[in-house]
Design an enzyme around this catalytic site. Structure first.
Site, PDB file in Angstrom:
ATOM      1  N   HIS A   1      -9.691   0.737   4.870  1.00  0.00           N
ATOM      2  CA  HIS A   1      -8.309   1.113   5.511  1.00  0.00           C
ATOM      3  C   HIS A   1      -8.526   1.909   6.966  1.00  0.00           C
ATOM      4  O   HIS A   1      -9.257   2.964   6.702  1.00  0.00           O
ATOM      5  CB  HIS A   1      -7.214   1.911   4.810  1.00  0.00           C
TER       6      HIS A   1
ATOM      7  N   GLY B   1       2.332   2.029  10.971  1.00  0.00           N
ATOM      8  CA  GLY B   1       3.402   3.074  10.487  1.00  0.00           C
ATOM      9  C   GLY B   1       4.222   3.465  11.881  1.00  0.00           C
ATOM     10  O   GLY B   1       4.702   4.529  11.992  1.00  0.00           O
TER      11      GLY B   1
ATOM     12  N   ASN C   1       0.745  -1.073   0.261  1.00  0.00           N
ATOM     13  CA  ASN C   1       0.015   0.042  -0.235  1.00  0.00           C
ATOM     14  C   ASN C   1       1.028   1.184  -0.096  1.00  0.00           C
ATOM     15  O   ASN C   1       1.559   1.459   1.048  1.00  0.00           O
ATOM     16  CB  ASN C   1      -0.986   0.019   1.273  1.00  0.00           C
TER      17      ASN C   1
ATOM     18  N   GLU D   1      -6.981   4.384   8.041  1.00  0.00           N
ATOM     19  CA  GLU D   1      -6.709   5.887   7.763  1.00  0.00           C
ATOM     20  C   GLU D   1      -7.746   6.509   7.142  1.00  0.00           C
ATOM     21  O   GLU D   1      -8.362   7.744   7.535  1.00  0.00           O
ATOM     22  CB  GLU D   1      -5.480   6.143   6.951  1.00  0.00           C
TER      23      GLU D   1
ATOM     24  N   SER E   1       3.236  -2.375  10.542  1.00  0.00           N
ATOM     25  CA  SER E   1       5.051  -2.425  10.512  1.00  0.00           C
ATOM     26  C   SER E   1       5.544  -3.812  10.211  1.00  0.00           C
ATOM     27  O   SER E   1       6.331  -4.247  10.980  1.00  0.00           O
ATOM     28  CB  SER E   1       5.077  -1.943  11.983  1.00  0.00           C
TER      29      SER E   1
ATOM     30  N   LYS F   1       0.030   4.281  -0.247  1.00  0.00           N
ATOM     31  CA  LYS F   1      -0.728   5.244   0.287  1.00  0.00           C
ATOM     32  C   LYS F   1      -0.455   6.466  -0.663  1.00  0.00           C
ATOM     33  O   LYS F   1      -0.339   6.510  -1.824  1.00  0.00           O
ATOM     34  CB  LYS F   1      -0.110   5.723   1.524  1.00  0.00           C
TER      35      LYS F   1
ATOM     36  N   GLU G   1      -5.382  -5.361  10.544  1.00  0.00           N
ATOM     37  CA  GLU G   1      -4.512  -4.144  10.979  1.00  0.00           C
ATOM     38  C   GLU G   1      -4.715  -3.480  12.097  1.00  0.00           C
ATOM     39  O   GLU G   1      -5.534  -2.399  11.936  1.00  0.00           O
ATOM     40  CB  GLU G   1      -4.444  -3.243   9.662  1.00  0.00           C
TER      41      GLU G   1
HETATM   42  C1  PEP Z   1      -0.983   0.186   6.158  1.00  0.00           C
HETATM   43  O1  PEP Z   1      -1.044   1.037   6.079  1.00  0.00           O
HETATM   44  O2  PEP Z   1      -1.668  -0.700   5.699  1.00  0.00           O
HETATM   45  C2  PEP Z   1       0.456  -0.564   6.753  1.00  0.00           C
HETATM   46  C3  PEP Z   1       0.126  -1.684   6.952  1.00  0.00           C
HETATM   47  O3  PEP Z   1       1.242   0.411   7.136  1.00  0.00           O
HETATM   48  P1  PEP Z   1       2.788   0.002   7.738  1.00  0.00           P
HETATM   49  O4  PEP Z   1       3.436  -0.970   7.112  1.00  0.00           O
HETATM   50  O5  PEP Z   1       3.610   1.331   7.277  1.00  0.00           O
HETATM   51  O6  PEP Z   1       2.686  -0.004   9.037  1.00  0.00           O
END
Ligand code: PEP
Length: 251
Positions: free
Chosen positions: A99, A175, A12, A101, A214, A14, A169
């Protein structure tokens, strides 16, 4: 009966990526086509502005393209939004919906996420439906209940007949460099699997359940080996071809 599930690793990007980022895709393709073939389906979800280019360029190396969101309607007066059919027309095969976010920044409800997933399936896309608890919800001991309720509300009934992907997630892991323990991940993925099987029977037993939050080269091997972890949704570490390739090869 043992069910074999093909793993999926989705990146992703983003709101990161210009046309110059296609160089990173070239590097990834180069790594992926050297040595052993990847054991996972590989998907990149770039910004919509370069989706068609990613789909075109990825095709020769087996890298698939996905959108990061879609509108529940097929067309109409929705300035700035993108319909699932448009993503498919640009070459996407997947789309992320729900997601955290977007749930947080735009107040997306489970009902809206479900409508987006339905639109995606209607356009021939596989929705990657995201669920996950906040840190406060985990601290209060409510993580499984929150995820169960998001799953019930966000996964359409039609998932019984179509391919869908679920991504667990934890919001607090995205992040931040922090992850749940391996036991916590395995426990949550096991709970998600049971809920999918209860609702969709055999079909629920084959839905890919991705872990996201992460995931990086340093922890990918152990996390991706956990029960009911059928791949990963990768944010930050998908931006660098070398890191993403290491995660893919950890499958
Ligand atoms: C995400 O936003 O879907 C994600 C997994 O981000 P990160 O790997 O940076 O934690």
């Amino acid at each position: 009966m043992t069910t074999t599930i093909t793993p999926l690793i989705a990146g992703n990007w983003k709101m990161n990526g210009m046309r110059a980022s296609l160089d990173e895709l070239t590097t990834l393709a180069g790594i992926m086509t050297t040595g052993d073939a990847p054991r996972a389906v590989v998907v990149i979800c770039p910004p919509a502005t370069i989706l068609a280019a990613v789909a075109r360029q990825g095709a020769s190396s087996g890298i698939l393209a996905g959108g990061q969101d879609c509108h529940p309607s097929a067309a109409g007066p929705h300035t700035g939004d993108i319909a699932a059919g448009m993503l498919a027309d640009a070459g996407a095969q997947y789309v992320i919906v729900g997601h955290s976010e977007r749930r947080a920044a735009y107040g997306e409800s489970d009902d809206l996420v479900r409508a987006k997933a339905e639109a995606a399936m209607g356009a021939g896309l596989k929705p990657i439906i995201c669920v996950g608890e906040t840190e406060a919800e985990r601290d209060a001991g409510n993580a499984e209940a929150v995820v169960a309720s998001q799953l019930a509300g966000s996964v359409p009934e039609a998932a019984g007949q179509h391919d869908v992907v679920v991504a667990y997630e934890p919001v607090w892991a995205i992040g931040t460099g922090r992850t749940p323990s391996n036991d916590e991940i395995a426990q949550m993925h096991g709970a998600i699997r049971r809920l999918l099987v209860d609702r969709f029977g055999e079909r629920g037993a084959t839905v890919q359940i991705l872990y996201g939050g992460s995931l990086k080269p340093q922890n990918a091997r152990e996390i991706l080996a956990l029960d009911n972890v059928n791949g990963g949704l990768v944010g930050g570490a998908s931006l660098l071809a070398k890191d993403f390739a290491t995660i893919i090869s950890a499958v």
